[in-house]
Scaffold this motif. Structure first.
Motif, short mmCIF file in Angstrom:
data_model
loop_
_atom_site.label_atom_id
_atom_site.label_comp_id
_atom_site.label_asym_id
_atom_site.label_seq_id
_atom_site.Cartn_x
_atom_site.Cartn_y
_atom_site.Cartn_z
N HIS A 286 0.82 -1.21 0.00
CA HIS A 286 0.00 0.00 0.00
C HIS A 286 0.85 1.26 0.00
O HIS A 286 0.41 2.29 -0.49
N ARG A 287 2.01 1.15 0.54
CA ARG A 287 2.83 2.36 0.73
C ARG A 287 3.29 2.94 -0.59
O ARG A 287 3.25 4.15 -0.79
N ILE A 288 3.73 2.08 -1.56
CA ILE A 288 4.22 2.59 -2.83
C ILE A 288 3.11 3.25 -3.63
O ILE A 288 3.32 4.21 -4.38
N LEU A 289 1.86 2.75 -3.49
CA LEU A 289 0.74 3.35 -4.21
C LEU A 289 0.28 4.65 -3.57
O LEU A 289 -0.21 5.55 -4.26
N THR A 290 0.46 4.76 -2.26
CA THR A 290 -0.01 5.97 -1.58
C THR A 290 1.02 7.08 -1.55
O THR A 290 0.66 8.27 -1.56
N GLU A 291 2.29 6.73 -1.51
CA GLU A 291 3.33 7.74 -1.40
C GLU A 291 3.85 8.21 -2.75
O GLU A 291 4.53 9.25 -2.81
N SER A 292 3.61 7.48 -3.83
CA SER A 292 4.06 7.91 -5.16
C SER A 292 3.21 9.09 -5.60
O SER A 292 2.03 9.24 -5.23
N ALA A 293 3.84 9.94 -6.42
CA ALA A 293 3.14 11.15 -6.87
C ALA A 293 1.97 10.80 -7.78
O ALA A 293 0.90 11.42 -7.69
N THR A 294 2.15 9.81 -8.63
CA THR A 294 1.08 9.41 -9.56
C THR A 294 1.03 7.89 -9.61
O THR A 294 1.96 7.19 -9.17
N LEU A 295 -0.06 7.40 -10.16
CA LEU A 295 -0.20 5.96 -10.34
C LEU A 295 0.84 5.43 -11.31
O LEU A 295 1.42 4.37 -11.12
N GLY A 296 1.11 6.21 -12.37
CA GLY A 296 2.11 5.77 -13.34
C GLY A 296 3.49 5.65 -12.73
O GLY A 296 4.24 4.70 -13.03
N GLU A 297 3.85 6.58 -11.85
CA GLU A 297 5.15 6.51 -11.20
C GLU A 297 5.23 5.28 -10.31
O GLU A 297 6.26 4.59 -10.25
N ALA A 298 4.15 4.99 -9.57
CA ALA A 298 4.15 3.81 -8.71
C ALA A 298 4.32 2.53 -9.53
O ALA A 298 5.07 1.63 -9.14
N HIS B 100 -1.30 -4.90 -24.17
CA HIS B 100 -0.39 -4.41 -25.21
C HIS B 100 0.68 -3.48 -24.61
O HIS B 100 0.45 -2.80 -23.60
N ILE B 101 1.86 -3.47 -25.23
CA ILE B 101 2.99 -2.69 -24.74
C ILE B 101 2.65 -1.21 -24.68
O ILE B 101 2.98 -0.50 -23.71
N ARG B 102 1.95 -0.70 -25.70
CA ARG B 102 1.66 0.74 -25.72
C ARG B 102 0.73 1.13 -24.60
O ARG B 102 0.77 2.25 -24.09
N TYR B 103 -0.15 0.20 -24.16
CA TYR B 103 -1.04 0.52 -23.05
C TYR B 103 -0.26 0.52 -21.73
O TYR B 103 -0.55 1.33 -20.83
N ILE B 104 0.73 -0.37 -21.58
CA ILE B 104 1.55 -0.38 -20.36
C ILE B 104 2.37 0.90 -20.27
O ILE B 104 2.48 1.54 -19.20
N ARG B 105 2.97 1.30 -21.34
CA ARG B 105 3.73 2.55 -21.36
C ARG B 105 2.83 3.75 -21.07
O ARG B 105 3.23 4.70 -20.38
N ALA B 106 1.60 3.72 -21.63
CA ALA B 106 0.68 4.83 -21.35
C ALA B 106 0.33 4.88 -19.88
O ALA B 106 0.20 5.98 -19.29
N LEU C 237 -5.41 5.32 -23.74
CA LEU C 237 -6.06 4.07 -23.32
C LEU C 237 -7.46 3.97 -23.93
O LEU C 237 -8.07 4.99 -24.28
N PRO C 238 -7.98 2.76 -24.03
CA PRO C 238 -9.36 2.60 -24.52
C PRO C 238 -10.36 3.08 -23.47
O PRO C 238 -10.01 3.85 -22.57
N SER C 239 -11.57 2.63 -23.54
CA SER C 239 -12.60 3.06 -22.60
C SER C 239 -12.20 2.71 -21.16
O SER C 239 -11.33 1.87 -20.91
N GLN C 240 -12.85 3.37 -20.21
CA GLN C 240 -12.48 3.23 -18.81
C GLN C 240 -12.66 1.79 -18.32
O GLN C 240 -11.90 1.32 -17.47
N VAL C 241 -13.63 1.09 -18.86
CA VAL C 241 -13.86 -0.28 -18.41
C VAL C 241 -12.65 -1.15 -18.74
O VAL C 241 -12.13 -1.89 -17.89
N PHE C 242 -12.15 -1.05 -19.99
CA PHE C 242 -10.98 -1.84 -20.37
C PHE C 242 -9.73 -1.33 -19.65
O PHE C 242 -8.86 -2.12 -19.25
N ALA C 243 -9.59 -0.02 -19.46
CA ALA C 243 -8.41 0.52 -18.78
C ALA C 243 -8.34 0.03 -17.34
O ALA C 243 -7.25 -0.29 -16.82
#
Length: 359
Positions: free
Chosen positions: A22-34, A56-62, A71-77
């Protein structure tokens, strides 16, 4: 001088951080950084995680770069975030909640419908109605004009004077009814029509020649023709002039001059036997009246006797054939003579018509 214990305080801090997902998700500035830090700590590449999560690789990088517009729609994301967090050993639910907070596609309240302004539609409605009315009026007017232009004025009849019998209330004269007439005689069969010249050509008798007509009437009428009503034994039709037919069941035996049996059978009604030509034999029957004799295809009468020489029957048939041929030749000759006489009379009449009286 402090002693070196062999460990770095920052390293201990990172180790403690990874012991708490939980700590890395809460203390990181953004979700992408975590997500990026967790991947780098696991020493795994983006390609390895793409194969493990089927994202897909492009979705992981995004996701790592925070580019949620790629990213596609919120449900798939959300599904991609959960799968990626699970592959990195992070809390899926916590990662999904942070994605919802950072995603620009957060649910919004009910928005008013967009489209044509109601005020603008009301302002344009009279124009549209007027245009539609003008179009309908033009179509109807054109059809009426076409019908009127095709109409023609009634023309007077070709008859200038109306017949008297056509006048209303006029009568050409007084009709008087007389006594009733007798009904015509009943006639169900129309009179026979004879084509001129056809009878003379077929029979060889001139209808104008009363003597030839009277002589033809005295000739013997044509007898009934042979009608096979069962099996026919004996010679072929072209090699026989005499046929013996059974009227009812009876026996027929034909013996040669030397005693050999040429034919023997109990004939049923309708069965017949054809006699061959130039054969010396005797016809032996059980009942003479049970057999009828046909010569040259015509009925000649009953057999007459129980034993009858076959040569006698063949001789009678040949004599009848010669007599019939002679009568036909005589009729033909008379017809030829009559035709020649009519031709001579016609020639004489034509010659007399061409002679003009003198002066």
């Amino acid at each position: 001088m402090p002693l070196d214990a062999g460990f770095d305080p920052d390293e201990r801090h990172d180790e403690a951080e990874w012991n708490d997902p939980h700590r890395i998700l809460t203390e990181s500035a953004t979700l992408g950084e975590a997500l990026r830090r967790a991947r780098e700590h696991s020493a795994r590449s983006i390609e390895d995680l793409s194969a493990a999560t089927r994202v897909h690789i492009r979705y992981i990088r995004a996701l790592e770069q925070g580019d949620f517009t790629a990213l596609p729609s919120q449900v798939f994301a959300l599904g991609y975030v959960r799968a990626y967090a699970a592959a990195l050993g992070l809390d899926e639910q916590l990662a999904a909640e942070r994605f919802k907070r950072e995603s620009p596609h957060a649910p919004v309240g009910l928005q008013p419908p967009t489209g044509v302004d109601v005020t603008d539609a009301r302002r344009r409605s009279p124009r549209l109605i007027a245009a539609a009315a003008v179009l309908v009026f033009a179509v109807v007017g054109w059809n009426v004009f076409q019908r009127v232009s095709l109409m023609q004025a009634p023309t007077p009849p070709a008859i200038s004077d109306t017949p008297e019998t056509w006048s209303l209330g006029s009568a050409p004269g007084v009709v008087r009814l007389g006594a009733p007439r007798a009904a015509p005689p009943d006639q169900t069969v129309p009179a026979l029509y004879i084509t001129p010249g056809l009878e003379a050509e077929l029979t060889g008798i001139d209808p104008e020649d009363q003597a030839a007509v009277q002589a033809a009437r005295t000739d013997a009428p044509v007898q009934a023709a042979f009608n096979p009503r069962g099996a026919t034994y004996g010679a072929a039709p072209t090699a026989s002039n005499v046929v013996i037919q059974a009227r009812r069941a009876a026996s027929l035996v034909v013996r040669m001059g030397d005693g050999r049996v040429l034919f023997a059978r109990q004939l049923a009604a309708g069965e017949a036997w054809r006699a061959p030509l130039e054969v010396s034999a005797t016809v032996d029957v059980s009942e003479p009246d049970a057999f009828a004799v046909y010569m040259n295809g015509e009925y000649d009468g009953p057999l007459g006797a129980a034993l009858t020489p076959l040569s006698q029957l063949n001789s009678r048939a040949q004599a009848a054939a010669r007599r019939t041929a002679a009568e036909a030749a005589a009729r033909t000759e008379r017809a030829v003579q009559a035709a020649a006489e009519r031709a001579e009379q016609a020639t004489a009449s034509a010659a007399a018509a061409t002679i003009q009286p003198a002066g």
